[in-house]
Design a protein around this motif. Sequence first.
Motif, PDB file in Angstrom:
ATOM      1  N   PHE A 142       0.830  -1.221   0.000  1.00 35.46           N
ATOM      2  CA  PHE A 142       0.000   0.000   0.000  1.00 35.46           C
ATOM      3  C   PHE A 142       0.859   1.263   0.000  1.00 35.46           C
ATOM      4  O   PHE A 142       0.468   2.288   0.525  1.00 35.46           O
ATOM      5  CB  PHE A 142      -0.971   0.018   1.184  1.00 35.46           C
ATOM      6  N   ASP A 143       2.030   1.163  -0.589  1.00 34.29           N
ATOM      7  CA  ASP A 143       2.887   2.342  -0.722  1.00 34.29           C
ATOM      8  C   ASP A 143       2.970   2.689  -2.200  1.00 34.29           C
ATOM      9  O   ASP A 143       3.608   1.986  -2.982  1.00 34.29           O
ATOM     10  CB  ASP A 143       4.285   2.029  -0.158  1.00 34.29           C
ATOM     11  N   ARG A 189      -1.017   7.875  -1.081  1.00 33.93           N
ATOM     12  CA  ARG A 189      -2.028   7.351  -0.162  1.00 33.93           C
ATOM     13  C   ARG A 189      -2.845   8.491   0.454  1.00 33.93           C
ATOM     14  O   ARG A 189      -4.060   8.425   0.550  1.00 33.93           O
ATOM     15  CB  ARG A 189      -1.298   6.612   0.952  1.00 33.93           C
ATOM     16  N   GLY A 199      -6.747   8.435  -0.537  1.00 34.76           N
ATOM     17  CA  GLY A 199      -7.603   7.993   0.574  1.00 34.76           C
ATOM     18  C   GLY A 199      -8.828   8.868   0.810  1.00 34.76           C
ATOM     19  O   GLY A 199      -9.962   8.372   0.747  1.00 34.76           O
TER      20      GLY A 199
END
Lengths: 501, 310
Positions: free
Chosen positions: B75-76, B88, B92
Amino acid sequence: MQGVTNPTPPPAPSPVVKGGTLILDRGVEPQAIDPLSGQDDYGAIPVMIQLFDQLVEILPGSTHPQPGLATSWDISSNGTVYTFHLRNAKFCNGQPVTASDWVFSLQKIADPKTEGNYGQLFQSYFKHIQAVNASTLQVTLTKPWPAFLNWLTFQVPSVVPKAYYEKIGTAQFNNHPIGSGAFCMTRWVHGQEIDMVKNPYYWRAGEPYLDAVQVRFITNDNTRVLNLRSGTSDILDDIPFQQFSQVKAFPGVTTQVQKIAAVDQMQLNEMYKPLADPNVRLALSYATPRAAINRTVFRNLASPANSSIPALENWDPSVPVIPYDPAKAKALMAKTAYPHGFHLNVLSDTGDSAAQDIINILNQTWAPLGVTISAQTVDNGTLQTDYGAEKFQGMIFPPESDSSDLTVEDQFITEALLLNNAQFSNYKDPTVTALSNQFLNTQSPSARKTIFGQLQRRLQANPNTVTFVFSPSRTGLKSNVHGFVIMLPNWFRLDQVWKGH
Amino acid sequence: MLRFIGRRILQAVPVLIGVTLLSFLLLHLTPGDPARISLGPHAPQSAVNFLREQLGLNKPLPTQYVNFIAGAAHFDFGASVANHLPVRDLVGPRILPTLWLLALAVFFSLLLGIPLATLSALKRNRAADHAIRVGTTITYAMPTFWVGLLLTLLVSVKLGLLPSSGYGTTFGDHIRGLILPAATVALFVTPLVVRSLRSSMIETMGAEFVEAARARGFSAARVMTRHVFRNSLISTVTLLAVLSGALLSGAVVVENVFAIPGLGSLLVESVSSRDFPVVQALTLVFGVVVILLSLGADLLYAMIDPRVRL
């Protein structure tokens, strides 16, 4: 365009009403609002000017640098040492602005590792920056820099709190900036808005008048216009030309048309052989009906351009606009290696309807020369990339793209005529180069004016672009908004803006 | 059932990799240098080259892609080219507005579509049926950006009932700000719901089990709601799941018109600034959403019709 002054706000009814929140809709969101990153994107500057202070400032009504965070300054006799006497000011976090904050900020701007556009420029001039004491800053230049004070009015050389900046770093400073300007940023909701509140420590006593400002980012032109119409926004800038008369008729809304430092023109790349011939470029200029373009495309709000450099401090209004003269254009074309014309591919932005209209007009008026245009529209990213890679023949940027951040011509001359192969055009004229360098290195204001007049005339005789118009700013405001003015470099200050009842 | 779910999830992995690879290649084949766009047309070439180096754009394309996939697994997604923030942090906060918009749009579509489809099916080939079919065809044919502006003119400017754009800061603001955009998307989706549900209902109304229900003396209302409607709705639910991709692309336009800070508007901004890391992350998010919805539809089918699991 009659003379050039920095527009002054219309007289406002008194007394000033303090408080309230101003909602301002803009079409472009900043990429970054850290001045030290050296970026000068169109979305960022009007936000940065509210948040950060400079040593000297441009204020409505003047094109000359005025005291900002420097109350006064001394210049050495050889013009290389500037000693600035700083006023007592505080950042939004209550910390005092000191000379060491200035040393940090100016050194960071001139750091060659800074990503932005201006690192090299400042680095080439800055020899030494030192804090003489907490309230005295001394900048030693490598050589005299006539436009140094003008460059200091720009938002890039702003002051930031050294300790805070070093603690959180560039990326986080972008999201949580702290300056000493009239307003403090409270949050940035990406894709939506930037919220600001008045700086309780602002050094101008009693200002700003507003309690808060909400800058909303709405890319759709129609939506921004409807927001002003429905009363959900207070100010709308960059009104599309074709919608200006409609906005003007909105009840409870006033409109402003103000001179700004912008020129709309077609960039030419002389790597394309026909365009390398000065007579071809001159013929195209004579076959360009600027008045018709102004009437049809710019709704008569602009004025035909007599220079490929925007009308700034040294602009000479007496230089004639190249007239629409089809016979002269034909005669000039006959002298070239292309007496029957050639084909020209012109790139423009997909969303730029003004460019499409201009190309349609030129297709008719250039046809007698045998010049046919094929219009190619691409997205703005491709347009900029092709421009930088010199992959174009002709190119039209959206209105106001070709503008100056300074009220003097130095930035525009440097970028358009000297750097990057004369801004990717490969234009070469030893006279223009000599006059440009002479202008940039001349201290005397009157001598600079004379030199610029010569440069302006030379560029009309041997054009580097096909100029169209000097386009103005177009703003719509609710009738109860006072003190708002778009200044010459196409930005605005909100410290003296207020909302009546 | 668990084996079926596991198999479908495994099948989704190559689809996701394919989606990211395709978007990565398309993006890099598109002209436009993010470093030049970020610094603007006046920037010296040396500054542009320096930024390209810093962004890792000079590395070979396979290396860039592998780095992206390796990062995505954790998730990077790296940092945005345009404003240096972690991707992110940019993506998000944009997910919820888009999901709210789509959920509200689907709710409006069903709210409007179910009664219209029912009426149309019951009054088949009569004036009401013709009127509904013509009306929905017209709204389906209208471009969403234009419908959005018309709704704004009427509801916000003329009547002053709702904000003309924006998402606001409170939950109430969000809902008020989303009503017009959701209605705009719903006007595009409703015709599809009406058509699908109408034909499905007409077919079900002629089925033997419906005749049997009528023969047993059930009221017309009970036959319609308990037997015809429930059986016909399945195809509509499936249609909405399949339409999820189209709904997401519709959101791109509508978010732009109504200034909703969702995934669609972020995609437009990021493509235009060639913000490669953001576009790649968004493609992945869109891919995951579409795959999850289609997986949900498959599961629904499997629950209803056990033959699918075979």
